[in-house]
Design a protein around this motif. Sequence first.
Motif, PDB file in Angstrom:
ATOM      1  N   GLU A  30      27.007  17.424  -3.321  1.00 50.54           N
ATOM      2  CA  GLU A  30      26.056  18.194  -4.129  1.00 50.54           C
ATOM      3  C   GLU A  30      26.353  18.093  -5.623  1.00 50.54           C
ATOM      4  O   GLU A  30      25.430  18.028  -6.448  1.00 50.54           O
ATOM      5  N   VAL A  31      27.632  18.067  -5.999  1.00 49.96           N
ATOM      6  CA  VAL A  31      27.988  18.040  -7.427  1.00 49.96           C
ATOM      7  C   VAL A  31      28.152  16.615  -7.960  1.00 49.96           C
ATOM      8  O   VAL A  31      28.575  16.418  -9.101  1.00 49.96           O
ATOM      9  N   GLY A  32      27.826  15.619  -7.137  1.00 52.57           N
ATOM     10  CA  GLY A  32      27.883  14.240  -7.593  1.00 52.57           C
ATOM     11  C   GLY A  32      29.267  13.626  -7.607  1.00 52.57           C
ATOM     12  O   GLY A  32      29.485  12.591  -8.246  1.00 52.57           O
ATOM     13  N   PHE A  33      30.196  14.237  -6.869  1.00 51.03           N
ATOM     14  CA  PHE A  33      31.565  13.724  -6.884  1.00 51.03           C
ATOM     15  C   PHE A  33      31.649  12.321  -6.291  1.00 51.03           C
ATOM     16  O   PHE A  33      32.266  11.419  -6.866  1.00 51.03           O
ATOM     17  N   PHE A  34      31.038  12.122  -5.127  1.00 53.29           N
ATOM     18  CA  PHE A  34      31.146  10.817  -4.475  1.00 53.29           C
ATOM     19  C   PHE A  34      30.468   9.729  -5.301  1.00 53.29           C
ATOM     20  O   PHE A  34      30.975   8.605  -5.403  1.00 53.29           O
ATOM     21  N   ALA A  35      29.334  10.055  -5.893  1.00 57.29           N
ATOM     22  CA  ALA A  35      28.642   9.072  -6.730  1.00 57.29           C
ATOM     23  C   ALA A  35      29.497   8.700  -7.933  1.00 57.29           C
ATOM     24  O   ALA A  35      29.591   7.525  -8.317  1.00 57.29           O
ATOM     25  N   SER A  36      30.145   9.696  -8.539  1.00 54.19           N
ATOM     26  CA  SER A  36      30.990   9.427  -9.697  1.00 54.19           C
ATOM     27  C   SER A  36      32.218   8.611  -9.305  1.00 54.19           C
ATOM     28  O   SER A  36      32.637   7.706 -10.035  1.00 54.19           O
ATOM     29  N   ALA A  37      32.789   8.914  -8.132  1.00 53.84           N
ATOM     30  CA  ALA A  37      33.960   8.164  -7.675  1.00 53.84           C
ATOM     31  C   ALA A  37      33.610   6.695  -7.476  1.00 53.84           C
ATOM     32  O   ALA A  37      34.354   5.798  -7.901  1.00 53.84           O
ATOM     33  N   GLU A  38      32.476   6.423  -6.836  1.00 51.19           N
ATOM     34  CA  GLU A  38      32.106   5.027  -6.609  1.00 51.19           C
ATOM     35  C   GLU A  38      31.793   4.312  -7.921  1.00 51.19           C
ATOM     36  O   GLU A  38      32.135   3.137  -8.101  1.00 51.19           O
ATOM     37  N   GLU A  39      31.173   5.014  -8.846  1.00 52.62           N
ATOM     38  CA  GLU A  39      30.800   4.392 -10.119  1.00 52.62           C
ATOM     39  C   GLU A  39      32.021   4.064 -10.973  1.00 52.62           C
ATOM     40  O   GLU A  39      32.026   3.066 -11.711  1.00 52.62           O
ATOM     41  N   ASN A  40      33.075   4.865 -10.859  1.00 51.09           N
ATOM     42  CA  ASN A  40      34.191   4.747 -11.792  1.00 51.09           C
ATOM     43  C   ASN A  40      35.492   4.227 -11.187  1.00 51.09           C
ATOM     44  O   ASN A  40      36.450   3.977 -11.928  1.00 51.09           O
ATOM     45  N   LEU A  41      35.540   4.076  -9.874  1.00 50.80           N
ATOM     46  CA  LEU A  41      36.725   3.523  -9.223  1.00 50.80           C
ATOM     47  C   LEU A  41      36.366   2.190  -8.583  1.00 50.80           C
ATOM     48  O   LEU A  41      35.272   2.045  -8.035  1.00 50.80           O
ATOM     49  N   PRO A  42      37.274   1.223  -8.616  1.00 51.22           N
ATOM     50  CA  PRO A  42      36.987  -0.042  -7.931  1.00 51.22           C
ATOM     51  C   PRO A  42      37.049   0.138  -6.424  1.00 51.22           C
ATOM     52  O   PRO A  42      37.596   1.128  -5.923  1.00 51.22           O
ATOM     53  N   ALA A  43      36.479  -0.808  -5.708  1.00 50.97           N
ATOM     54  CA  ALA A  43      36.650  -0.821  -4.259  1.00 50.97           C
ATOM     55  C   ALA A  43      38.095  -1.217  -3.958  1.00 50.97           C
ATOM     56  O   ALA A  43      38.937  -1.313  -4.855  1.00 50.97           O
ATOM     57  N   PHE A  44      38.384  -1.466  -2.683  1.00 49.91           N
ATOM     58  CA  PHE A  44      39.777  -1.676  -2.286  1.00 49.91           C
ATOM     59  C   PHE A  44      40.202  -3.131  -2.486  1.00 49.91           C
ATOM     60  O   PHE A  44      40.448  -3.875  -1.537  1.00 49.91           O
ATOM     61  N   THR A  45      40.288  -3.507  -3.747  1.00 43.30           N
ATOM     62  CA  THR A  45      40.823  -4.814  -4.099  1.00 43.30           C
ATOM     63  C   THR A  45      42.336  -4.786  -3.942  1.00 43.30           C
ATOM     64  O   THR A  45      42.955  -3.714  -3.965  1.00 43.30           O
ATOM     65  N   PRO A  46      42.979  -5.950  -3.788  1.00 45.06           N
ATOM     66  CA  PRO A  46      44.446  -5.949  -3.683  1.00 45.06           C
ATOM     67  C   PRO A  46      45.130  -5.241  -4.849  1.00 45.06           C
ATOM     68  O   PRO A  46      46.090  -4.489  -4.651  1.00 45.06           O
ATOM     69  N   ASP A  47      44.648  -5.464  -6.074  1.00 45.11           N
ATOM     70  CA  ASP A  47      45.269  -4.826  -7.238  1.00 45.11           C
ATOM     71  C   ASP A  47      45.124  -3.309  -7.187  1.00 45.11           C
ATOM     72  O   ASP A  47      46.067  -2.572  -7.504  1.00 45.11           O
TER      73      ASP A  47
END
Length: 311
Positions: free
Chosen positions: A122-139
């Motif tokens: 509801e507060v947009g946490f998941f959307a913000s996490a995806e926008e600002n964190l990379p996916a699970f790259t090795p680094d």
Amino acid sequence: MTYGTNPEERYSYGEVSDADRRDFLKAFGVIAGGGIAGATLRDLRAEVSSGAAEGLAEMGEAVRGGLTGTLDAALLNEQLAGLEERFELLPELDSMGIPEQGASAYQELTTAAWVINDHLAEVGFFASAEENLPAFTPDHIEETTRQLLHIEELPTALSEIGFAEGEQTALVTNIVNAREQLSWWMNTPDYPPADVVEDGVVYEFVAPLHQRGAEGALLWIDGLDYHLWQNKVLITEEMLDRGLWDVKSMLGGYYLLGSAVRDLAGGEISDESLSALISGGTAITIIGQEFLRNDAIQITDPMRAPREVSP
């Protein structure tokens, strides 16, 4: 994208062997010395440097700034306390074995987590996490795990919800040792669209990465009461034991995610720890559900309980 590892051989069910420890440390360029099977998080912290945290700090600050609503600290505190209590039910599930018809023992584990989950969406946490964190790259897996090891409060927090020292270590080492299971979980915009390839996605129907990981774990747990009862003639003790560890792992990952957001609401977490706990907690929920599927859901003939022979 695959990482060329074999997660089946590297996944720890609550106990980290010396070989698991060596594989984990090797990923960080550390050549392990004498065997210390059963190493604790503090043991691993002494062997793995923290590395530079500036990148994680910038990401955490961006996640914080990307929220579209206000986190409800009171709700998060109340529901996280409820989630903590659910861990006390796990020994009862172990004793229960296969649920009776119509039981809801596994569903009861997730009630508080679902309230947290709805609020975060509801507060947009998941959307913000995806926008600002990379996916699970090795680094990113490496940076996240280094930071997790150096969060001083982590062993105590996990101990308070019933994770013994070996189990705490398994949660963290599995992020690296079973990282193959993370390789296909991408940020939503990185999947091909349905109008381009046959098995592509319709973006408006696909949740952000961290929401998929968190909700997926809760949905798998919710379905276990019926699945285990329906397939009781196929279920073995090994399936139940391994499945219960997978469930505990998923709840543990969700707890780390939820506690990070609670501390964010209270202004009590650093930006680098926020990033590490979001990514690390989500990774644990994903790995747990991937292994639950293999351990107790998709039952192959060699796995199943022996057939009863009529006299």
